[in-house]
Design a protein around this motif. Structure first.
Motif, PDB file in Angstrom:
ATOM      1  N   THR A 160       0.854  -1.194   0.000  1.00 53.24           N
ATOM      2  CA  THR A 160       0.000   0.000   0.000  1.00 53.24           C
ATOM      3  C   THR A 160       0.894   1.249   0.000  1.00 53.24           C
ATOM      4  O   THR A 160       2.054   1.193   0.452  1.00 53.24           O
ATOM      5  CB  THR A 160      -0.914   0.048   1.232  1.00 53.24           C
ATOM      6  OG1 THR A 160      -0.094   0.261   2.393  1.00 53.24           O
ATOM      7  CG2 THR A 160      -1.726  -1.230   1.388  1.00 53.24           C
ATOM      8  N   PRO A 161       0.352   2.384  -0.440  1.00 56.39           N
ATOM      9  CA  PRO A 161       1.138   3.614  -0.416  1.00 56.39           C
ATOM     10  C   PRO A 161       1.615   3.957   1.001  1.00 56.39           C
ATOM     11  O   PRO A 161       2.754   4.405   1.178  1.00 56.39           O
ATOM     12  CB  PRO A 161       0.170   4.680  -0.934  1.00 56.39           C
ATOM     13  CG  PRO A 161      -0.843   3.938  -1.717  1.00 56.39           C
ATOM     14  CD  PRO A 161      -0.963   2.581  -1.095  1.00 56.39           C
TER      15      PRO A 161
ATOM     16  N   PRO B 261       3.345  12.722  -1.217  1.00 54.20           N
ATOM     17  CA  PRO B 261       1.931  12.455  -0.938  1.00 54.20           C
ATOM     18  C   PRO B 261       1.524  11.028  -1.322  1.00 54.20           C
ATOM     19  O   PRO B 261       2.027  10.470  -2.298  1.00 54.20           O
ATOM     20  CB  PRO B 261       1.189  13.473  -1.807  1.00 54.20           C
ATOM     21  CG  PRO B 261       2.185  14.562  -2.058  1.00 54.20           C
ATOM     22  CD  PRO B 261       3.528  13.901  -2.105  1.00 54.20           C
ATOM     23  N   LEU B 262       0.567  10.470  -0.553  1.00 51.62           N
ATOM     24  CA  LEU B 262       0.111   9.094  -0.808  1.00 51.62           C
ATOM     25  C   LEU B 262      -0.451   8.947  -2.218  1.00 51.62           C
ATOM     26  O   LEU B 262      -0.296   7.901  -2.848  1.00 51.62           O
ATOM     27  CB  LEU B 262      -0.940   8.681   0.231  1.00 51.62           C
ATOM     28  CG  LEU B 262      -0.429   8.563   1.674  1.00 51.62           C
ATOM     29  CD1 LEU B 262      -1.560   8.143   2.605  1.00 51.62           C
ATOM     30  CD2 LEU B 262       0.744   7.587   1.775  1.00 51.62           C
ATOM     31  N   GLU B 263      -1.092  10.000  -2.705  1.00 48.98           N
ATOM     32  CA  GLU B 263      -1.651   9.953  -4.068  1.00 48.98           C
ATOM     33  C   GLU B 263      -0.529   9.762  -5.100  1.00 48.98           C
ATOM     34  O   GLU B 263      -0.651   8.978  -6.052  1.00 48.98           O
ATOM     35  CB  GLU B 263      -2.390  11.273  -4.340  1.00 48.98           C
ATOM     36  CG  GLU B 263      -3.025  11.350  -5.698  1.00 48.98           C
ATOM     37  CD  GLU B 263      -3.540  12.757  -6.009  1.00 48.98           C
ATOM     38  OE1 GLU B 263      -4.428  12.860  -6.855  1.00 48.98           O
ATOM     39  OE2 GLU B 263      -3.054  13.743  -5.410  1.00 48.98           O
ATOM     40  N   GLU B 264       0.582  10.453  -4.883  1.00 48.17           N
ATOM     41  CA  GLU B 264       1.726  10.334  -5.794  1.00 48.17           C
ATOM     42  C   GLU B 264       2.360   8.944  -5.664  1.00 48.17           C
ATOM     43  O   GLU B 264       2.734   8.320  -6.656  1.00 48.17           O
ATOM     44  CB  GLU B 264       2.757  11.434  -5.488  1.00 48.17           C
ATOM     45  CG  GLU B 264       3.895  11.460  -6.484  1.00 48.17           C
ATOM     46  CD  GLU B 264       4.924  12.555  -6.205  1.00 48.17           C
ATOM     47  OE1 GLU B 264       4.799  13.278  -5.196  1.00 48.17           O
ATOM     48  OE2 GLU B 264       5.872  12.662  -7.003  1.00 48.17           O
TER      49      GLU B 264
ATOM     50  N   GLN C  55       0.808   6.211  -4.745  1.00 45.21           N
ATOM     51  CA  GLN C  55      -0.124   5.240  -5.357  1.00 45.21           C
ATOM     52  C   GLN C  55       0.049   5.212  -6.875  1.00 45.21           C
ATOM     53  O   GLN C  55       0.068   4.138  -7.488  1.00 45.21           O
ATOM     54  CB  GLN C  55      -1.567   5.598  -5.004  1.00 45.21           C
ATOM     55  CG  GLN C  55      -2.601   4.696  -5.653  1.00 45.21           C
ATOM     56  CD  GLN C  55      -2.502   3.253  -5.172  1.00 45.21           C
ATOM     57  OE1 GLN C  55      -2.818   2.954  -4.040  1.00 45.21           O
ATOM     58  NE2 GLN C  55      -2.020   2.358  -6.031  1.00 45.21           N
ATOM     59  N   ALA C  56       0.182   6.387  -7.471  1.00 48.27           N
ATOM     60  CA  ALA C  56       0.344   6.454  -8.931  1.00 48.27           C
ATOM     61  C   ALA C  56       1.603   5.702  -9.355  1.00 48.27           C
ATOM     62  O   ALA C  56       1.599   4.938 -10.321  1.00 48.27           O
ATOM     63  CB  ALA C  56       0.404   7.912  -9.377  1.00 48.27           C
TER      64      ALA C  56
ATOM     65  N   SER D 213       1.210   1.859  -8.866  1.00 47.52           N
ATOM     66  CA  SER D 213       0.290   1.263  -9.845  1.00 47.52           C
ATOM     67  C   SER D 213       0.975   0.992 -11.175  1.00 47.52           C
ATOM     68  O   SER D 213       0.521   0.155 -11.944  1.00 47.52           O
ATOM     69  CB  SER D 213      -0.884   2.199 -10.131  1.00 47.52           C
ATOM     70  OG  SER D 213      -1.515   2.546  -8.947  1.00 47.52           O
TER      71      SER D 213
ATOM     72  N   GLU E 155      -1.098  22.117  -0.732  1.00 46.66           N
ATOM     73  CA  GLU E 155      -2.482  21.741  -0.991  1.00 46.66           C
ATOM     74  C   GLU E 155      -3.407  22.291   0.095  1.00 46.66           C
ATOM     75  O   GLU E 155      -3.036  22.314   1.264  1.00 46.66           O
ATOM     76  CB  GLU E 155      -2.586  20.218  -1.024  1.00 46.66           C
ATOM     77  CG  GLU E 155      -3.630  19.727  -1.983  1.00 46.66           C
ATOM     78  CD  GLU E 155      -3.588  18.233  -2.096  1.00 46.66           C
ATOM     79  OE1 GLU E 155      -4.407  17.598  -1.427  1.00 46.66           O
ATOM     80  OE2 GLU E 155      -2.736  17.728  -2.834  1.00 46.66           O
TER      81      GLU E 155
END
Ligand SMILES: CC(C)(COP(=O)(O)OP(=O)(O)OC[C@H]1O[C@@H](n2cnc3c(N)ncnc32)[C@H](O)[C@@H]1OP(=O)(O)O)[C@@H](O)C(=O)NCCC(=O)NCCS
Length: 147
Positions: free
Chosen positions: A12-13, A29-32, A34-35, A38, A146
């Protein structure tokens, strides 16, 4: 090895950031995260006792000749037990499996300071040398906060 540890193809991130933190690497960031995860090939060694990740190998491949080993991490408490070698062997097997007849891959990585000898064990050569110049990189960081 296989009684104490398992290898999964996912992380997981949040787990990934914990591993980076454990070896003193920068966070993002977790979003980065995750990308990136993936779009990567992942080998995550987990301690069977805790289920937690203790080792991570990550490869990025353009499906052509370019491959990049982005992360090889073993958290400090688990270093020196052969897990880094297990990760690199998984990665090297993966690379060989993708080679079709006549194909060539250039596999790159940025060694952390002092880890060059580790990677040399798997056939990587240090740059610069008499044939090639040094590797180069540059970080880009957003100034925007952000929210
Ligand atoms: C580099 C790293 C992945 C090695 O993992 P490890 O589990 O401690 O390594 P292993 O115990 O599997 O060692 C594998 C082999 O490499 C050798 N080795 C490991 N680290 C080494 C180093 N810094 N210098 C020279 N040799 C090294 C070991 O002696 C062993 O040799 P052998 O199999 O021929 O007996 C680990 O130290 C780490 O995660 N460090 C922090 C993150 C990092 O810097 N990663 C590399 C990023 S580019």
């Amino acid at each position: 090895m296989y009684n104490d540890y398992s290898i999964t193809k996912t992380i997981t991130p949040a787990e990934y950031m914990e591993m980076r933190k454990a070896v003193g690497w920068g966070l993002f960031p977790l979003e980065e995260a995750q990308a990136g995860l993936s779009n990567s090939y992942i080998w995550c060694i987990r301690d069977n006792g805790t289920g937690s990740p203790v080792g991570l190998g990550r490869v990025i491949w353009d499906k052509g000749y370019v491959m990049y080993i982005a992360d090889i991490i073993v958290i400090p408490e688990y270093q020196g037990k052969g897990l880094g070698r297990v990760l690199m062997e998984q990665v090297m097997d993966f690379i060989h499996e993708q080679l079709k007849p006549g194909y060539r891959f250039m596999v790159s990585l940025c060694s952390a300071k002092g880890k060059e000898e580790f990677y040399k064990k798997f056939g990587f050569v240090v740059r610069p040398n008499e044939d090639v110049g040094p590797g180069m990189h540059q970080w880009f960081t957003s100034e925007e906060i952000e929210g």
